[in-house]
Design an enzyme around this catalytic site. Structure first.
Site, PDB file in Angstrom:
ATOM      1  N   TYR A  41       0.874  -1.215  -0.188  1.00 22.03           N
ATOM      2  CA  TYR A  41       0.064  -0.049   0.120  1.00 22.03           C
ATOM      3  C   TYR A  41       0.863   1.395   0.044  1.00 22.03           C
ATOM      4  O   TYR A  41       2.073   1.230   0.067  1.00 22.03           O
ATOM      5  CB  TYR A  41      -0.963   0.035   1.238  1.00 22.03           C
ATOM      6  CG  TYR A  41      -0.371   0.111   2.411  1.00 22.03           C
ATOM      7  CD1 TYR A  41       0.623  -0.548   3.192  1.00 22.03           C
ATOM      8  CD2 TYR A  41      -0.571   1.514   3.329  1.00 22.03           C
ATOM      9  CE1 TYR A  41       1.132  -0.199   4.315  1.00 22.03           C
ATOM     10  CE2 TYR A  41       0.285   1.816   4.413  1.00 22.03           C
ATOM     11  CZ  TYR A  41       0.747   1.020   4.773  1.00 22.03           C
ATOM     12  OH  TYR A  41       1.177   1.309   6.159  1.00 22.03           O
ATOM     13  N   LYS A  46       6.473  -1.713   1.749  1.00 18.87           N
ATOM     14  CA  LYS A  46       5.283  -1.162   2.532  1.00 18.87           C
ATOM     15  C   LYS A  46       4.272  -2.274   2.337  1.00 18.87           C
ATOM     16  O   LYS A  46       3.054  -1.970   1.760  1.00 18.87           O
ATOM     17  CB  LYS A  46       4.799   0.143   1.954  1.00 18.87           C
ATOM     18  CG  LYS A  46       4.138   1.027   3.066  1.00 18.87           C
ATOM     19  CD  LYS A  46       4.073   2.416   2.477  1.00 18.87           C
ATOM     20  CE  LYS A  46       3.140   3.269   3.111  1.00 18.87           C
ATOM     21  NZ  LYS A  46       3.306   3.324   4.675  1.00 18.87           N
ATOM     22  N   LEU A  87      10.836   1.268   6.744  1.00 21.29           N
ATOM     23  CA  LEU A  87      10.485   1.757   5.716  1.00 21.29           C
ATOM     24  C   LEU A  87      11.172   2.996   5.318  1.00 21.29           C
ATOM     25  O   LEU A  87      11.421   4.042   6.310  1.00 21.29           O
ATOM     26  CB  LEU A  87       9.010   2.304   6.036  1.00 21.29           C
ATOM     27  CG  LEU A  87       8.333   2.566   4.879  1.00 21.29           C
ATOM     28  CD1 LEU A  87       7.800   1.197   3.941  1.00 21.29           C
ATOM     29  CD2 LEU A  87       6.865   3.217   5.165  1.00 21.29           C
ATOM     30  N   GLU A 120      12.425   1.818  13.701  1.00 22.97           N
ATOM     31  CA  GLU A 120      11.733   3.024  13.339  1.00 22.97           C
ATOM     32  C   GLU A 120      10.434   2.923  14.134  1.00 22.97           C
ATOM     33  O   GLU A 120      10.669   2.217  15.307  1.00 22.97           O
ATOM     34  CB  GLU A 120      11.301   2.811  12.069  1.00 22.97           C
ATOM     35  CG  GLU A 120      10.583   1.669  11.837  1.00 22.97           C
ATOM     36  CD  GLU A 120      10.034   1.422  10.010  1.00 22.97           C
ATOM     37  OE1 GLU A 120       9.618   2.467   9.579  1.00 22.97           O
ATOM     38  OE2 GLU A 120       9.725   0.338   9.749  1.00 22.97           O
TER      39      GLU A 120
HETATM   40  N1  PDD Z   1       2.789   5.043   7.436  1.00 23.58           N
HETATM   41  N2  PDD Z   1       7.677   3.594   8.936  1.00 23.58           N
HETATM   42  C1  PDD Z   1       6.260   2.759   8.859  1.00 23.58           C
HETATM   43  C2  PDD Z   1       6.187   1.594   9.567  1.00 23.58           C
HETATM   44  C3  PDD Z   1       5.079   3.500   8.508  1.00 23.58           C
HETATM   45  O1  PDD Z   1       3.856   2.783   8.452  1.00 23.58           O
HETATM   46  C4  PDD Z   1       5.292   4.975   8.055  1.00 23.58           C
HETATM   47  C5  PDD Z   1       4.065   5.587   7.421  1.00 23.58           C
HETATM   48  C6  PDD Z   1       6.447   5.580   8.118  1.00 23.58           C
HETATM   49  C7  PDD Z   1       6.706   7.008   7.472  1.00 23.58           C
HETATM   50  O2  PDD Z   1       6.714   7.223   6.030  1.00 23.58           O
HETATM   51  P1  PDD Z   1       6.152   8.436   5.148  1.00 23.58           P
HETATM   52  O3  PDD Z   1       6.871   9.311   5.904  1.00 23.58           O
HETATM   53  O4  PDD Z   1       6.298   7.986   3.907  1.00 23.58           O
HETATM   54  O5  PDD Z   1       4.746   8.612   5.554  1.00 23.58           O
HETATM   55  C8  PDD Z   1       7.621   4.975   8.490  1.00 23.58           C
HETATM   56  C9  PDD Z   1       1.612   5.816   7.008  1.00 23.58           C
HETATM   57  C10 PDD Z   1       1.207   7.176   7.204  1.00 23.58           C
HETATM   58  C11 PDD Z   1       0.540   4.904   7.087  1.00 23.58           C
HETATM   59  O6  PDD Z   1       0.397   3.503   7.101  1.00 23.58           O
HETATM   60  O7  PDD Z   1      -0.666   5.296   7.647  1.00 23.58           O
END
Ligand code: PDD
Length: 280
Positions: free
Chosen positions: A32, A144, A201, A177
């Site tokens: 996703y 992701k 991620l 993270e």
């Molecule tokens: N999640 N690490 C993980 C495990 C994440 O699920 C996310 C973001 C991030 C940050 O990535 P980015 O800056 O590209 O949003 C890091 C999104 C917001 C979600 O699943 O809703």
């Protein structure tokens, strides 16, 4: 009424249905993407589509959607839903519907679902709480993947343990993270974040923050961060498309940076907010 995209059609969200044998439901066999939208405009779209391509390649899911197609679909979703404010676009791709079998066929039809919802900006001015937890996820966290059960459990643990919003994860004594965010720590004028690897991620916000720090008086280092360094840090931040840069002011119930957002956060968040409002 929200309009969604499902497998070639724009339809009311309530009518968007996926069969129970979809491999996303049965095996979490999918990936996703979450794209933030500010004032009606998708933010860092190219980077989000690049990461989606990497995630699709990471699970060998062939999908013949090119960048132009994604761009046109997300433009249409925003137009059909008359989005002019802040929102998030969610893109879910699974390996489609098939008789239940771990082995997948090469001639499958992927399920592609896109929808958007307005986002509420969180008030970060007083900071947020986080808890520390062993990273219990699989080994390909750079993909992701929709296999979010550990992430769901970890976020819930944070909420129930300490009314916190995030669990900061570690493996072998080193921070990876957050359950849905990336992590930065501040020590003096050095800001560190763990380097990209299969263990985390590659956050689009993380990369932007690294970029923005280089325009400030602070120095950014992409280096391993130990649990001890995290616990002794002057400041801890978590970043994501939905949060932006959130200052953690409580870790496992203990105050971080005196229990309030620190000066480095104020400096870098000011640059980030200005960037968001600029003509990117
Ligand atoms: N999640 N690490 C993980 C495990 C994440 O699920 C996310 C973001 C991030 C940050 O990535 P980015 O800056 O590209 O949003 C890091 C999104 C917001 C979600 O699943 O809703």
């Amino acid at each position: 009424m929200t309009t969604a995209y499902l497998n070639g059609n724009f339809i009311p969200l309530e009518q968007a249905k996926v069969p129970v044998l979809d491999r996303g439901f049965i095996f979490a066999d999918g990936v996703y993407e979450v794209i933030p939208v500010f004032s009606g405009k998708p933010f860092r779209l190219k980077e989000h589509f690049e990461r989606l391509r990497n995630s699709l390649d990471g699970i060998s899911l062939q999908l013949d959607y090119d960048r132009e197609k994604w761009q046109s679909l997300t433009d249409q979703i925003l137009a059909l839903n008359r989005v002019t404010g802040d929102a998030s676009i969610y893109v879910q791709v699974t390996r489609g519907v098939a008789e239940r079998n771990h082995f997948y066929q090469s001639d499958f039809t992927p399920t592609v679902f896109i929808y958007c919802k307005p986002s509420r900006e969180m008030d970060l001015s007083r900071g947020v709480g986080a808890v520390l937890h062993k990273d219990i996820r699989w080994d390909y966290c750079n993909i992701k993947a929709v296999a979010l059960l550990p992430n769901v459990m970890l976020k819930q643990y944070a909420r129930e343990k300490d009314d916190s919003i995030e669990a900061i994860l570690y493996r072998d004594g080193y921070i990876t993270e957050g359950a849905a965010s990336n992590v930065f720590i501040v020590a003096g004028d050095i800001i560190s974040t763990p380097p990209k690897s299969n263990r985390l991620l590659p956050g689009i916000t993380r990369d932007l923050v690294v970029e923005l720090i280089s325009t400030s008086t602070y120095q950014c280092r992409e280096v391993p961060v130990s649990k001890t360094e995290l616990m002794q840090a002057d400041e801890i931040w978590i970043t994501s498309s939905s949060l932006g840069i959130a200052p953690v002011v409580r870790l496992d119930g203990r105050p971080v940076s005196g229990g309030k957002p620190g000066p480095a956060w104020r400096a870098i968040d000011t640059i980030y907010q200005a960037f968001r409002k600029s003509d990117w």
